[in-house]
Design an enzyme around this catalytic site. Structure first.
Site, mmCIF file in Angstrom:
data_model
loop_
_atom_site.group_PDB
_atom_site.id
_atom_site.type_symbol
_atom_site.label_atom_id
_atom_site.label_comp_id
_atom_site.label_asym_id
_atom_site.label_seq_id
_atom_site.Cartn_x
_atom_site.Cartn_y
_atom_site.Cartn_z
ATOM 1 N N ARG A 135 48.844 67.228 32.668
ATOM 2 C CA ARG A 135 49.044 65.908 32.067
ATOM 3 C C ARG A 135 50.111 65.852 30.971
ATOM 4 N NH1 ARG A 135 42.699 64.786 31.775
ATOM 5 N NH2 ARG A 135 42.981 66.807 30.787
ATOM 6 N N GLY A 190 71.458 64.152 48.256
ATOM 7 C CA GLY A 190 71.185 65.402 47.557
ATOM 8 C C GLY A 190 71.992 65.590 46.281
ATOM 9 N N ASN A 225 70.838 53.359 46.653
ATOM 10 C CA ASN A 225 69.687 54.261 46.807
ATOM 11 C C ASN A 225 69.766 55.469 45.882
ATOM 12 O OD1 ASN A 225 69.109 52.536 48.907
ATOM 13 N ND2 ASN A 225 68.747 54.150 50.406
ATOM 14 N N ASP A 228 62.266 53.770 53.786
ATOM 15 C CA ASP A 228 63.576 54.432 53.709
ATOM 16 C C ASP A 228 63.697 55.442 54.850
ATOM 17 O OD1 ASP A 228 66.032 55.218 52.523
ATOM 18 O OD2 ASP A 228 65.038 56.823 51.393
ATOM 19 N N ARG A 252 64.307 63.307 40.911
ATOM 20 C CA ARG A 252 63.810 64.679 41.099
ATOM 21 C C ARG A 252 64.368 65.580 40.009
ATOM 22 N NH1 ARG A 252 63.893 65.519 47.687
ATOM 23 N NH2 ARG A 252 63.139 63.435 48.169
ATOM 24 N N HIS A 279 73.784 54.614 50.404
ATOM 25 C CA HIS A 279 72.867 55.758 50.298
ATOM 26 C C HIS A 279 73.562 56.863 49.504
ATOM 27 C CE1 HIS A 279 69.518 54.856 53.201
ATOM 28 N NE2 HIS A 279 70.309 53.800 53.316
ATOM 29 N N GLY A 280 72.782 57.876 49.158
ATOM 30 C CA GLY A 280 73.375 59.035 48.484
ATOM 31 C C GLY A 280 74.049 58.660 47.178
HETATM 32 P P1 13P Z 1 70.404 60.566 46.657
HETATM 33 O O1 13P Z 1 70.067 61.876 47.297
HETATM 34 O O2 13P Z 1 71.811 60.516 46.203
HETATM 35 O O3 13P Z 1 69.460 60.203 45.563
HETATM 36 O O4 13P Z 1 70.267 59.435 47.793
HETATM 37 C C1 13P Z 1 69.024 58.869 48.062
HETATM 38 C C2 13P Z 1 69.015 58.049 49.290
HETATM 39 O O5 13P Z 1 70.021 57.733 49.882
HETATM 40 C C3 13P Z 1 67.711 57.586 49.768
HETATM 41 O O6 13P Z 1 67.793 56.938 50.996
HETATM 42 O O1 G3H Z 2 67.696 59.888 51.710
HETATM 43 C C1 G3H Z 2 66.669 60.534 51.617
HETATM 44 C C2 G3H Z 2 65.801 60.302 50.441
HETATM 45 O O2 G3H Z 2 66.303 60.974 49.324
HETATM 46 C C3 G3H Z 2 64.404 60.643 50.764
HETATM 47 O O3 G3H Z 2 64.218 62.026 50.774
HETATM 48 O O4 G3H Z 2 63.216 62.395 53.014
HETATM 49 O O5 G3H Z 2 62.976 64.085 51.161
HETATM 50 O O6 G3H Z 2 61.745 61.917 51.057
HETATM 51 P P1 G3H Z 2 62.964 62.645 51.558
HETATM 52 ZN ZN ZN Z 3 69.415 57.711 52.200
#
Ligand code: 13P
Ligand code: G3H
Ligand code: ZN
Length: 317
Positions: free
Chosen positions: A280, A180, A253, A81, A259, A210-211
């Site tokens: 644990r 985010g 994605n 990714d 998180r 994405h996002g």
């Molecule tokens: P989110 O921040 O919406 O979970 O998007 C994740 C993402 O695009 C990873 O590539």
């Molecule tokens: O789009 C980004 C993903 O959420 C991955 O996040 O670069 O903090 O691992 P990261």
């Molecule tokens: Zn992304």
């Protein structure tokens, strides 16, 4: 079983979207596999550039190999990714990845084309497919801050030219979402008119969103109720995943939502058990909660219940 991303896309196109979930540790991997088996869904597991350097890239790859042994019925692709050119070559060489994402969308169009074309040549020589990106999502992307108001939606004519010039296998498009937990300030959402216009130029071609985290408001409220301070967090309406899938979005994605589940579980656990110091017990709760969350996302995506049919499709390929 690890399978080519391309084959999963062929099965999903126009019917449902595959959840593409990021992992950074073993608890996320266990919850993800459990949730996908419980919901009988094929899926994509993805490792970002940041995740690869969090511990050691070999650690996450070993976790995925082992999860494949623990859950032999799972059907999934392994994806890099948001890679840069060097990450892509590294993953292509390793022979472990089904697909890589070259994220050169912050470069001018022609430079993006040239970088993507080089990665495509290297990847295709090894039978690996390539996701490229055109347009800029709002919010934070890699090291670049893009104001939401300046977020640059993908232009359908440019998308057509980009795909033809690069030979990439799927395209991440800017269609209104951002990375985010703070995606929208008002009632904004996916720009379906834009997705539809891109699909019209590229019929049958897999698009990537994405996002896509939904930032469940109940999750945010529980985090804030346990000491968090996430004011105004907001995500994509999960009811919009399937309509987007029908317009050619094959990969959705989702990282931030995982998180949030982690943060809620751990904040609540240590709030309620202030004398506790064992990692644990909350880890166990997280794995179970994350599995439930993943299964619920797969329902929204329409990938739930597709495992048997996707396996049949893989066998005839
Ligand atoms: P989110 O921040 O919406 O979970 O998007 C994740 C993402 O695009 C990873 O590539
Ligand atoms: O789009 C980004 C993903 O959420 C991955 O996040 O670069 O903090 O691992 P990261
Ligand atoms: Zn992304």
């Amino acid at each position: 079983m690890i399978v080519p991303t391309r084959v999963l896309f062929e099965h999903a196109y126009g019917k449902y979207a595959l959840g593409a979930y990021n992992i950074n540790n073993l608890e996320q991997a266990m919850g993800l596999f459990r949730g996908c088996i419980d919901s009988q869904a094929p899926f994509i597991i993805q490792i970002s550039k940041g995740a690869r350097s969090y511990t050691d890239k070999r650690m996450l790859e070993a976790i995925i190999r082992t999860a494949d042994e623990i859950f032999p019925e799972a059907l999934f692709a392994v994806h890099l990714d948001h890679g840069d050119e060097q990450n892509c070559y590294d993953c292509i060489e390793s022979g472990f990845y089904s697909s890589v994402m070259i994220d050169a969308s912050h470069h001018p169009f022609q430079e993006n084309v040239e970088i993507t074309r080089r990665v495509v040549a290297a990847a295709h020589a090894r039978g690996i497919s390539v996701e490229a990106e055109l347009g800029m999502l709002g919010g934070v992307e890699e090291d670049i801050q893009v104001d939401e108001k300046n977020a640059n939606l993908t232009d359908p004519d440019e998308a057509y030219a980009f795909v033809k010039e690069t030979g990439c296998d799927s395209l991440a498009c800017a269609i209104g979402t951002s990375h985010g937990a703070y995606k929208f300030s008002g009632s904004q959402g996916i720009h379906f008119d834009r997705v539809s216009a891109i699909q019209a130029k590229l019929p049958g071609f897999p698009l990537v969103m994405h996002g896509s985290s939904s930032v469940p408001q109940e999750e945010v409220a529980r985090i804030n109720g346990a000491g968090g301070a996430m004011k105004g967090a907001k995500g994509v309406d999960a009811n919009q995943y399937l309509p987007a899938a029908k317009l050619g979005v094959c990969k959705v994605n989702i990282d931030t939502d995982g998180r949030l589940v982690w943060t809620r579980v751990h904040r609540e656990y240590f709030r309620d058990n202030p004398a506790e110091f064992d990692l644990r017990p909350p880890g166990k709760i997280f794995m179970a909660e994350y599995a439930k969350f993943i299964a619920s996302r797969n329902e929204f995506l329409g990938s739930a219940g597709q495992l048997a049919a996707a396996k049949e499709h893989v066998l005839v390929k």
